[in-house]
Design a protein around this motif. Structure first.
Motif, PDB file in Angstrom:
ATOM      1  N   MET A 111       4.211   1.853   3.537  1.00 45.91           N
ATOM      2  CA  MET A 111       5.446   2.622   3.398  1.00 45.91           C
ATOM      3  C   MET A 111       6.668   1.705   3.381  1.00 45.91           C
ATOM      4  N   PHE A 112       7.627   2.062   2.539  1.00 45.25           N
ATOM      5  CA  PHE A 112       8.900   1.337   2.497  1.00 45.25           C
ATOM      6  C   PHE A 112      10.002   2.357   2.229  1.00 45.25           C
ATOM      7  N   GLU A 113      10.937   2.464   3.166  1.00 40.23           N
ATOM      8  CA  GLU A 113      12.030   3.433   3.059  1.00 40.23           C
ATOM      9  C   GLU A 113      11.496   4.846   2.836  1.00 40.23           C
ATOM     10  N   GLY A 114      10.398   5.157   3.525  1.00 44.30           N
ATOM     11  CA  GLY A 114       9.828   6.496   3.459  1.00 44.30           C
ATOM     12  C   GLY A 114       8.983   6.787   2.238  1.00 44.30           C
ATOM     13  N   LYS A 115       8.757   5.795   1.384  1.00 48.21           N
ATOM     14  CA  LYS A 115       7.986   6.000   0.162  1.00 48.21           C
ATOM     15  C   LYS A 115       6.673   5.226   0.237  1.00 48.21           C
ATOM     16  N   PRO A 116       5.583   5.797  -0.310  1.00 45.04           N
ATOM     17  CA  PRO A 116       4.299   5.099  -0.306  1.00 45.04           C
ATOM     18  C   PRO A 116       4.223   4.067  -1.424  1.00 45.04           C
ATOM     19  N   GLY A 117       3.425   3.042  -1.187  1.00 44.52           N
ATOM     20  CA  GLY A 117       3.271   2.023  -2.211  1.00 44.52           C
ATOM     21  C   GLY A 117       2.268   0.963  -1.804  1.00 44.52           C
ATOM     22  N   TYR A 118       2.372  -0.180  -2.441  1.00 49.74           N
ATOM     23  CA  TYR A 118       1.447  -1.292  -2.196  1.00 49.74           C
ATOM     24  C   TYR A 118       2.225  -2.543  -1.789  1.00 49.74           C
ATOM     25  N   PHE A 119       1.549  -3.405  -1.025  1.00 50.28           N
ATOM     26  CA  PHE A 119       1.977  -4.792  -0.903  1.00 50.28           C
ATOM     27  C   PHE A 119       1.134  -5.585  -1.893  1.00 50.28           C
ATOM     28  N   LEU A 140       5.639  -2.641  -3.780  1.00 54.64           N
ATOM     29  CA  LEU A 140       5.745  -2.004  -5.084  1.00 54.64           C
ATOM     30  C   LEU A 140       5.424  -0.526  -4.920  1.00 54.64           C
ATOM     31  N   ALA A 141       6.243   0.338  -5.482  1.00 53.10           N
ATOM     32  CA  ALA A 141       6.061   1.787  -5.310  1.00 53.10           C
ATOM     33  C   ALA A 141       4.793   2.278  -5.986  1.00 53.10           C
ATOM     34  N   LEU A 142       4.220   3.314  -5.387  1.00 55.95           N
ATOM     35  CA  LEU A 142       3.043   3.969  -5.948  1.00 55.95           C
ATOM     36  C   LEU A 142       3.444   4.750  -7.200  1.00 55.95           C
ATOM     37  N   GLY A 143       2.641   4.664  -8.245  1.00 51.40           N
ATOM     38  CA  GLY A 143       2.941   5.386  -9.471  1.00 51.40           C
ATOM     39  C   GLY A 143       2.576   6.858  -9.360  1.00 51.40           C
ATOM     40  N   LYS A 144       2.858   7.613 -10.399  1.00 52.48           N
ATOM     41  CA  LYS A 144       2.557   9.044 -10.409  1.00 52.48           C
ATOM     42  C   LYS A 144       1.061   9.313 -10.409  1.00 52.48           C
ATOM     43  N   ASP A 145       0.300   8.394 -10.964  1.00 53.55           N
ATOM     44  CA  ASP A 145      -1.151   8.541 -11.035  1.00 53.55           C
ATOM     45  C   ASP A 145      -1.798   7.350 -10.345  1.00 53.55           C
ATOM     46  N   ARG A 146      -2.547   7.621  -9.270  1.00 53.93           N
ATOM     47  CA  ARG A 146      -3.189   6.541  -8.523  1.00 53.93           C
ATOM     48  C   ARG A 146      -4.213   5.777  -9.368  1.00 53.93           C
ATOM     49  N   LYS A 147      -4.735   6.425 -10.378  1.00 54.81           N
ATOM     50  CA  LYS A 147      -5.738   5.776 -11.212  1.00 54.81           C
ATOM     51  C   LYS A 147      -5.137   4.681 -12.088  1.00 54.81           C
TER      52      LYS A 147
END
Length: 266
Positions: A111-119, A140-147
Protein backbone atom coordinates in the motif's frame (compact mmCIF):
# COMPACT_ATOMS: atom_id res chain seq x y z
CA UNK A 1 5.44 -3.40 63.99
CA UNK A 2 3.21 -4.66 61.23
CA UNK A 3 -0.35 -3.64 60.73
CA UNK A 4 -2.87 -5.63 62.79
CA UNK A 5 -4.83 -7.93 60.49
CA UNK A 6 -7.85 -9.83 61.75
CA UNK A 7 -9.93 -12.52 60.09
CA UNK A 8 -13.64 -12.29 60.78
CA UNK A 9 -15.43 -15.59 60.27
CA UNK A 10 -19.06 -15.35 59.27
CA UNK A 11 -21.41 -18.12 60.26
CA UNK A 12 -23.70 -17.67 57.27
CA UNK A 13 -22.88 -19.85 54.29
CA UNK A 14 -23.55 -16.91 51.98
CA UNK A 15 -20.88 -14.72 53.60
CA UNK A 16 -17.14 -15.29 53.20
CA UNK A 17 -14.17 -14.66 55.47
CA UNK A 18 -13.49 -10.94 55.90
CA UNK A 19 -9.97 -9.53 56.37
CA UNK A 20 -9.59 -6.47 58.58
CA UNK A 21 -6.70 -3.98 58.86
CA UNK A 22 -6.99 -1.56 61.79
CA UNK A 23 -5.29 1.85 61.94
CA UNK A 24 -5.61 4.50 64.68
CA UNK A 25 -8.57 6.25 63.08
CA UNK A 26 -9.52 4.01 60.18
CA UNK A 27 -10.38 0.41 59.52
CA UNK A 28 -10.21 -1.49 56.22
CA UNK A 29 -12.35 -4.55 55.56
CA UNK A 30 -12.20 -6.71 52.45
CA UNK A 31 -12.61 -10.30 51.41
CA UNK A 32 -9.65 -12.43 50.28
CA UNK A 33 -11.37 -12.86 46.92
CA UNK A 34 -11.75 -9.09 46.53
CA UNK A 35 -8.08 -8.55 47.45
CA UNK A 36 -6.99 -11.22 44.97
CA UNK A 37 -9.08 -9.64 42.23
CA UNK A 38 -7.59 -6.22 42.95
CA UNK A 39 -4.01 -7.54 42.94
CA UNK A 40 -4.52 -9.37 39.65
CA UNK A 41 -6.05 -6.36 37.93
CA UNK A 42 -3.46 -3.89 39.17
CA UNK A 43 -0.67 -6.31 38.15
CA UNK A 44 -2.06 -6.52 34.62
CA UNK A 45 -2.44 -2.74 34.34
CA UNK A 46 1.10 -2.12 35.61
CA UNK A 47 2.49 -4.80 33.27
CA UNK A 48 0.83 -3.08 30.31
CA UNK A 49 2.29 0.24 31.45
CA UNK A 50 5.83 -1.15 31.68
CA UNK A 51 5.37 -2.86 28.30
CA UNK A 52 4.48 0.48 26.72
CA UNK A 53 7.55 2.06 28.33
CA UNK A 54 9.66 -0.69 26.78
CA UNK A 55 8.06 -0.15 23.37
CA UNK A 56 8.73 3.58 23.67
CA UNK A 57 12.43 2.93 24.24
CA UNK A 58 12.53 0.45 21.34
CA UNK A 59 10.96 3.01 19.00
CA UNK A 60 13.38 5.68 20.22
CA UNK A 61 16.33 3.40 19.45
CA UNK A 62 14.74 2.51 16.08
CA UNK A 63 14.51 6.17 15.03
CA UNK A 64 17.97 6.93 16.42
CA UNK A 65 19.44 4.06 14.40
CA UNK A 66 17.91 5.41 11.20
CA UNK A 67 19.06 8.95 11.89
CA UNK A 68 22.61 7.86 12.79
CA UNK A 69 22.85 5.62 9.72
CA UNK A 70 21.65 8.44 7.45
CA UNK A 71 24.46 10.68 8.72
CA UNK A 72 27.16 8.01 8.31
CA UNK A 73 29.40 7.70 5.27
CA UNK A 74 28.04 5.45 2.53
CA UNK A 75 29.27 1.87 2.25
CA UNK A 76 30.92 0.66 -0.96
CA UNK A 77 29.28 -2.68 -1.67
CA UNK A 78 31.91 -3.45 -4.30
CA UNK A 79 34.61 -3.55 -1.62
CA UNK A 80 32.91 -5.12 1.37
CA UNK A 81 30.84 -8.20 2.14
CA UNK A 82 27.80 -7.76 4.37
CA UNK A 83 27.44 -10.37 7.11
CA UNK A 84 25.29 -8.73 9.81
CA UNK A 85 22.43 -6.88 8.11
CA UNK A 86 20.98 -5.49 11.35
CA UNK A 87 24.29 -3.79 12.16
CA UNK A 88 24.22 -1.75 8.94
CA UNK A 89 20.47 -1.40 8.45
CA UNK A 90 19.51 2.02 6.99
CA UNK A 91 23.13 2.73 6.00
CA UNK A 92 23.65 4.52 2.73
CA UNK A 93 25.33 2.41 0.09
CA UNK A 94 27.03 2.83 -3.28
CA UNK A 95 27.43 -0.04 -5.73
CA UNK A 96 28.51 -0.51 -9.34
CA UNK A 97 27.22 -3.24 -11.61
CA UNK A 98 24.25 -3.90 -13.85
CA UNK A 99 20.60 -4.82 -13.55
CA UNK A 100 19.32 -8.21 -14.61
CA UNK A 101 16.78 -6.59 -16.89
CA UNK A 102 15.18 -9.85 -18.05
CA UNK A 103 14.26 -11.14 -14.58
CA UNK A 104 12.48 -8.95 -12.06
CA UNK A 105 10.04 -9.36 -9.18
CA UNK A 106 6.82 -7.60 -8.23
CA UNK A 107 6.07 -7.68 -4.49
CA UNK A 108 2.29 -7.73 -4.29
CA UNK A 109 -0.12 -6.24 -1.72
CA UNK A 110 1.92 -3.13 -0.97
CA UNK A 111 0.00 0.00 0.00
CA UNK A 112 1.08 3.56 -0.76
CA UNK A 113 -1.10 6.55 0.16
CA UNK A 114 -4.03 4.19 0.63
CA UNK A 115 -3.71 2.59 -2.81
CA UNK A 116 -2.69 -1.02 -3.59
CA UNK A 117 0.27 -1.78 -5.77
CA UNK A 118 3.65 -3.45 -6.12
CA UNK A 119 7.21 -2.85 -5.04
CA UNK A 120 9.54 -3.47 -7.98
CA UNK A 121 12.57 -5.57 -6.98
CA UNK A 122 15.25 -5.85 -9.63
CA UNK A 123 18.38 -8.03 -9.22
CA UNK A 124 21.57 -5.97 -9.46
CA UNK A 125 24.68 -7.96 -10.35
CA UNK A 126 27.62 -6.45 -8.49
CA UNK A 127 30.86 -5.85 -10.38
CA UNK A 128 33.72 -8.17 -9.40
CA UNK A 129 31.40 -10.27 -7.26
CA UNK A 130 29.60 -13.60 -7.51
CA UNK A 131 26.56 -12.22 -5.70
CA UNK A 132 23.69 -9.89 -6.54
CA UNK A 133 21.45 -7.66 -4.47
CA UNK A 134 17.76 -6.91 -4.96
CA UNK A 135 17.15 -3.22 -5.60
CA UNK A 136 13.77 -1.85 -4.61
CA UNK A 137 13.11 0.60 -7.43
CA UNK A 138 9.96 1.92 -5.79
CA UNK A 139 6.20 1.53 -5.73
CA UNK A 140 3.97 1.05 -8.75
CA UNK A 141 0.17 1.21 -8.68
CA UNK A 142 -1.93 -1.85 -9.37
CA UNK A 143 -3.60 -1.79 -12.78
CA UNK A 144 -7.30 -2.28 -13.48
CA UNK A 145 -6.70 -5.91 -14.39
CA UNK A 146 -4.44 -8.02 -12.17
CA UNK A 147 -3.77 -10.35 -15.07
CA UNK A 148 -1.98 -7.55 -16.93
CA UNK A 149 1.35 -6.86 -15.23
CA UNK A 150 2.93 -3.40 -15.49
CA UNK A 151 5.81 -2.63 -17.82
CA UNK A 152 8.91 -2.38 -15.61
CA UNK A 153 11.54 -2.47 -18.35
CA UNK A 154 14.88 -0.76 -17.81
CA UNK A 155 16.54 1.43 -20.43
CA UNK A 156 20.05 1.58 -18.98
CA UNK A 157 21.22 -1.64 -17.33
CA UNK A 158 24.86 -0.82 -16.52
CA UNK A 159 25.23 1.86 -13.89
CA UNK A 160 26.37 3.01 -10.50
CA UNK A 161 23.52 3.35 -8.03
CA UNK A 162 22.97 4.81 -4.58
CA UNK A 163 20.44 3.81 -1.95
CA UNK A 164 20.07 2.56 1.59
CA UNK A 165 20.13 -0.92 3.07
CA UNK A 166 16.94 -2.26 4.61
CA UNK A 167 15.01 -5.46 5.26
CA UNK A 168 12.65 -6.67 2.57
CA UNK A 169 9.08 -5.30 2.42
CA UNK A 170 6.81 -6.69 5.12
CA UNK A 171 3.25 -7.95 4.87
CA UNK A 172 0.50 -7.92 7.47
CA UNK A 173 -0.66 -11.54 7.18
CA UNK A 174 1.63 -14.20 5.75
CA UNK A 175 -0.33 -16.84 3.88
CA UNK A 176 0.94 -20.31 3.10
CA UNK A 177 2.98 -20.32 -0.11
CA UNK A 178 3.23 -16.51 -0.19
CA UNK A 179 7.00 -16.77 -0.63
CA UNK A 180 6.71 -18.78 -3.89
CA UNK A 181 7.02 -16.55 -6.99
CA UNK A 182 4.83 -17.04 -10.01
CA UNK A 183 6.15 -18.55 -13.23
CA UNK A 184 7.50 -16.30 -15.91
CA UNK A 185 8.88 -12.77 -15.72
CA UNK A 186 8.27 -10.46 -14.06
CA UNK A 187 7.44 -12.88 -11.25
CA UNK A 188 4.87 -11.86 -8.65
CA UNK A 189 5.53 -12.72 -5.00
CA UNK A 190 3.91 -11.67 -1.74
CA UNK A 191 6.70 -12.44 0.73
CA UNK A 192 10.35 -12.03 -0.20
CA UNK A 193 12.55 -15.00 0.69
CA UNK A 194 16.02 -14.35 -0.71
CA UNK A 195 16.93 -18.05 -0.73
CA UNK A 196 13.89 -19.03 -2.79
CA UNK A 197 14.35 -16.13 -5.21
CA UNK A 198 18.03 -16.99 -5.48
CA UNK A 199 17.12 -20.51 -6.57
CA UNK A 200 14.80 -19.09 -9.23
CA UNK A 201 17.52 -16.74 -10.47
CA UNK A 202 20.28 -19.38 -10.27
CA UNK A 203 22.73 -17.05 -8.53
CA UNK A 204 23.33 -15.88 -4.96
CA UNK A 205 21.48 -12.94 -3.43
CA UNK A 206 22.19 -10.83 -0.39
CA UNK A 207 19.55 -11.22 2.32
CA UNK A 208 18.54 -7.56 2.19
CA UNK A 209 17.36 -4.98 -0.29
CA UNK A 210 18.73 -1.65 -1.42
CA UNK A 211 16.05 1.05 -1.45
CA UNK A 212 16.93 3.07 -4.52
CA UNK A 213 17.71 6.71 -3.77
CA UNK A 214 15.06 9.19 -4.89
CA UNK A 215 17.53 10.99 -7.20
CA UNK A 216 18.35 7.83 -9.14
CA UNK A 217 16.83 7.12 -12.55
CA UNK A 218 14.99 3.94 -13.55
CA UNK A 219 12.79 4.12 -10.47
CA UNK A 220 9.18 4.61 -9.44
CA UNK A 221 7.58 6.25 -6.41
CA UNK A 222 10.09 6.24 -3.55
CA UNK A 223 9.35 7.69 -0.16
CA UNK A 224 11.76 5.99 2.21
CA UNK A 225 10.70 7.97 5.26
CA UNK A 226 12.18 7.65 8.71
CA UNK A 227 8.93 6.94 10.45
CA UNK A 228 6.98 4.58 12.66
CA UNK A 229 3.24 4.06 12.98
CA UNK A 230 3.30 4.71 16.73
CA UNK A 231 5.83 7.27 17.97
CA UNK A 232 7.77 6.94 21.25
CA UNK A 233 5.67 9.80 22.65
CA UNK A 234 2.43 7.91 21.96
CA UNK A 235 3.77 4.84 23.72
CA UNK A 236 4.59 7.03 26.73
CA UNK A 237 1.06 8.39 26.65
CA UNK A 238 -0.37 4.88 26.63
CA UNK A 239 1.89 3.96 29.56
CA UNK A 240 0.60 6.92 31.56
CA UNK A 241 -2.97 5.78 30.85
CA UNK A 242 -2.31 2.24 32.11
CA UNK A 243 -0.54 3.46 35.24
CA UNK A 244 -3.34 5.98 35.78
CA UNK A 245 -5.92 3.18 35.64
CA UNK A 246 -3.89 1.18 38.17
CA UNK A 247 -3.76 4.21 40.47
CA UNK A 248 -7.50 4.81 40.06
CA UNK A 249 -8.25 1.18 40.82
CA UNK A 250 -6.09 1.39 43.94
CA UNK A 251 -7.93 4.51 45.09
CA UNK A 252 -11.32 2.84 44.56
CA UNK A 253 -10.24 -0.26 46.43
CA UNK A 254 -9.05 1.78 49.40
CA UNK A 255 -12.18 3.95 49.37
CA UNK A 256 -14.57 0.98 49.20
CA UNK A 257 -12.82 -1.08 51.87
CA UNK A 258 -11.91 1.76 54.25
CA UNK A 259 -14.17 3.46 56.79
CA UNK A 260 -13.59 5.52 59.90
CA UNK A 261 -13.39 3.37 62.99
CA UNK A 262 -16.45 5.04 64.44
CA UNK A 263 -18.50 3.79 61.44
CA UNK A 264 -17.61 0.19 62.34
CA UNK A 265 -18.31 0.59 66.05
CA UNK A 266 -21.68 -0.74 67.14
Amino acid sequence: MGLPIDLINKSSLTESVIMKITLPNREFRFSPLGLLGYLLLVSVLCSLGFWQLGRSEQKRQFLLQQQTAAETEALDLNRITIVDVDAIRYRKVDVSGHYDTARQFLVDNQMFEGKPGYFVLTPFLIDNSNRAVLVNRGWLALGKDRKILPDISIQVAVQHIKGRINHFPAVGIRLEGAEIPTDGWPAVVQVVDSQILSEKLAYDLYDFQIELDAIEVEGYKRDWKINTLITPEKHLGYAVQWFGLALTLTGLFIWISGRKRSEHTV
